[in-house]
Write a protein that holds these residues in place. Structure first.
Motif, PDB file in Angstrom:
ATOM      1  N   GLU A 226     -33.307 -43.115 -53.881  1.00  0.00           N
ATOM      2  CA  GLU A 226     -32.960 -44.111 -54.893  1.00  0.00           C
ATOM      3  C   GLU A 226     -32.969 -45.533 -54.347  1.00  0.00           C
ATOM      4  O   GLU A 226     -32.889 -46.489 -55.125  1.00  0.00           O
ATOM      5  N   THR A 227     -33.049 -45.673 -53.033  1.00  0.00           N
ATOM      6  CA  THR A 227     -32.961 -47.013 -52.431  1.00  0.00           C
ATOM      7  C   THR A 227     -34.102 -47.294 -51.460  1.00  0.00           C
ATOM      8  O   THR A 227     -33.977 -48.144 -50.580  1.00  0.00           O
TER       9      THR A 227
ATOM     10  N   ASP B 158     -32.576 -50.083 -67.909  1.00  0.00           N
ATOM     11  CA  ASP B 158     -31.303 -50.219 -68.625  1.00  0.00           C
ATOM     12  C   ASP B 158     -31.203 -51.575 -69.319  1.00  0.00           C
ATOM     13  O   ASP B 158     -30.693 -51.675 -70.443  1.00  0.00           O
TER      14      ASP B 158
ATOM     15  N   LYS C 253     -33.958 -48.073 -62.646  1.00  0.00           N
ATOM     16  CA  LYS C 253     -32.847 -47.877 -63.581  1.00  0.00           C
ATOM     17  C   LYS C 253     -32.283 -49.211 -64.055  1.00  0.00           C
ATOM     18  O   LYS C 253     -31.996 -49.392 -65.246  1.00  0.00           O
ATOM     19  N   SER C 254     -32.142 -50.163 -63.143  1.00  0.00           N
ATOM     20  CA  SER C 254     -31.605 -51.471 -63.495  1.00  0.00           C
ATOM     21  C   SER C 254     -32.473 -52.171 -64.537  1.00  0.00           C
ATOM     22  O   SER C 254     -31.973 -52.716 -65.531  1.00  0.00           O
TER      23      SER C 254
ATOM     24  N   THR D 149     -29.658 -54.560 -48.193  1.00  0.00           N
ATOM     25  CA  THR D 149     -28.851 -55.076 -49.289  1.00  0.00           C
ATOM     26  C   THR D 149     -29.436 -56.399 -49.784  1.00  0.00           C
ATOM     27  O   THR D 149     -29.857 -57.233 -48.992  1.00  0.00           O
TER      28      THR D 149
ATOM     29  N   THR E 135     -29.671 -40.416 -52.127  1.00  0.00           N
ATOM     30  CA  THR E 135     -29.375 -41.839 -51.962  1.00  0.00           C
ATOM     31  C   THR E 135     -30.562 -42.569 -51.345  1.00  0.00           C
ATOM     32  O   THR E 135     -30.913 -43.680 -51.764  1.00  0.00           O
TER      33      THR E 135
ATOM     34  N   HIS F 259     -35.597 -44.602 -58.718  1.00  0.00           N
ATOM     35  CA  HIS F 259     -35.075 -45.696 -57.898  1.00  0.00           C
ATOM     36  C   HIS F 259     -34.016 -46.495 -58.662  1.00  0.00           C
ATOM     37  O   HIS F 259     -34.077 -46.627 -59.883  1.00  0.00           O
ATOM     38  N   THR F 260     -33.048 -47.044 -57.927  1.00  0.00           N
ATOM     39  CA  THR F 260     -32.005 -47.850 -58.566  1.00  0.00           C
ATOM     40  C   THR F 260     -32.592 -49.082 -59.254  1.00  0.00           C
ATOM     41  O   THR F 260     -32.071 -49.532 -60.280  1.00  0.00           O
ATOM     42  N   THR F 261     -33.671 -49.622 -58.698  1.00  0.00           N
ATOM     43  CA  THR F 261     -34.311 -50.789 -59.306  1.00  0.00           C
ATOM     44  C   THR F 261     -34.944 -50.427 -60.644  1.00  0.00           C
ATOM     45  O   THR F 261     -34.862 -51.190 -61.612  1.00  0.00           O
TER      46      THR F 261
ATOM     47  N   HIS G 277     -35.654 -55.967 -51.623  1.00  0.00           N
ATOM     48  CA  HIS G 277     -36.444 -54.817 -52.058  1.00  0.00           C
ATOM     49  C   HIS G 277     -37.118 -54.133 -50.873  1.00  0.00           C
ATOM     50  O   HIS G 277     -37.824 -53.141 -51.059  1.00  0.00           O
TER      51      HIS G 277
END
Length: 378
Positions: free
Chosen positions: A136-137, A184, A180-181, A149, A133, A176-178, A152
């Motif tokens: 990824e953040t 995607d 992936k966002s 939250t 986690t 990182h979640t960013t 960045h």
């Protein structure tokens, strides 16, 4: 919806929209913003909507005359210690999101534990779910602490450091979640019949502070007139849209994050100073919907405008944040436009008529800022 309960719509008495859905939420929110009185001291108040610079969860402390940057002494102490630690790290650590720990070692910052072994015998990238986690953040500035939250970065110290160095590119780690966002969205919005190429690199673009401030001011102005948040949309009806352009240099390739000095490298010029209507028509000589700045929700359409004037294995495309506001829908050319029709903030050129794929057109520089540089295979 009400900022306190976030469940019911704000109450309207027919002439005014109130900030709460009812007296219950109003009373609870007012009580939440007070701490119990101690001795003969009056209750201590907090300023709603201005969250602590460190935790970003609780409101900043207000002593009756001054609003402090933190919610409590604990956060103030932690923030000062965190800032000193970040300063020390920034002077000794080179930011390198592509550097990895040896195989079998957890990829989380400063961790040397063995990675988790999956049920099928394959090795993971982290030693635990907590470190996965974290990875990824991570804050895109220091790559040490988890980001806040809706940000960045992990702290005000990292935000200020980014503001001082802008315009700047921060490479986003692949897990990182960013990343992936963005990847995607690129894949989901590839609407041509051709195969969607894989995204190889994503960079967060951080513009200079004055440029970001002008954009935010415009967004606030559009929101105040359109009230999009109350309709369940983002402030100013902000959306992410693609733009393809010409690249002369190797910006975005592995190890290349510095903007070139060429005044004709459109990619570097956009990242450096954002979009400029003065340059409208420089390439094509016209615009289907007049003198504006063009983007699209279709990545494959913007890909058609992405051009390399250098030898590179990757192509570049920009994902922008755009204040759409109230969009005027068109399906046929209207080349004489220099602004959206009265009462509107943009033009939504829809598929059909003279277009095979959508376009979004804004007519003021402050309605758009480059947000991500995406590198993908041709």
């Amino acid at each position: 919806y009400v900022q306190y309960c976030r469940l019911r719509p704000k109450y309207s008495d027919g002439s005014k929209v109130h900030p709460y859905c009812g007296k219950t939420c109003a009373n609870k929110d007012n009580m939440k913003n007070r701490t119990p009185a101690m001795g003969n001291q009056p209750p201590q108040l907090f300023v709603p909507g201005a969250n602590c610079d460190f935790c970003s969860v609780r409101p900043k402390y207000f002593d009756g005359t001054k609003t402090h940057p933190f919610c409590s002494k604990t956060c103030s102490k932690n923030a000062n210690g965190h800032s000193h630690e970040l300063s020390r790290k920034h002077t000794t650590v080179t930011r390198n999101p592509t550097s990895k720990a040896p195989p079998g070692i957890c990829q989380a910052p400063n961790c040397r534990n063995a990675v988790y072994t999956n049920a099928n015998g394959s090795l993971g990238d982290y030693c635990s779910l907590a470190h996965k986690t974290l990875g990824e953040t991570l804050c895109l500035m220091c790559l040490q602490a988890p980001k806040m939250t809706l940000s960045h970065f992990c702290s005000q110290a990292c935000i200020e450091r980014a503001e001082k160095t802008g315009p700047v590119l921060f490479e986003v780690p692949a897990g990182h979640t960013t990343f992936k966002s963005v990847a995607d969205q690129f894949k989901a919005s590839w609407r041509h019949s051709t195969h969607c190429p894989p995204v190889r690199r994503v960079y967060k673009i951080y513009s200079p502070a004055p440029s970001l401030a002008a954009y935010e001011a415009y967004k606030i102005n559009v929101e105040s007139r359109g009230q999009f948040v109350s309709q369940g949309r983002s402030a100013g009806n902000e959306n992410r849209r693609w733009h393809g352009t010409r690249r002369e240099c190797h910006l975005g390739d592995k190890g290349h994050t510095r903007l070139c000095s060429s005044t004709t490298c459109s990619l570097c010029c956009i990242i450096r100073t954002s979009y400029d209507l003065k340059l409208f028509g420089k390439k094509t000589g016209w615009g289907r919907f007049g003198r504006g700045i063009y983007t699209s929700s279709t990545s494959s359409k913007s890909n058609d405008y992405s051009q390399n004037d250098c030898k590179s294995k990757l192509k570049a495309i920009i994902l922008n944040k755009v204040v759409v506001g109230k969009g005027y829908k068109l399906t046929h050319d209207l080349t004489t436009l220099t602004s959206p029709p009265q009462g509107y903030n943009s033009v939504l050129a829809e598929k059909g008529g003279s277009l095979n794929y959508d376009e979004l057109v804004v007519y003021t520089n402050d309605a758009i800022r480059p947000s991500f540089l995406v590198m993908y295979e041709p």
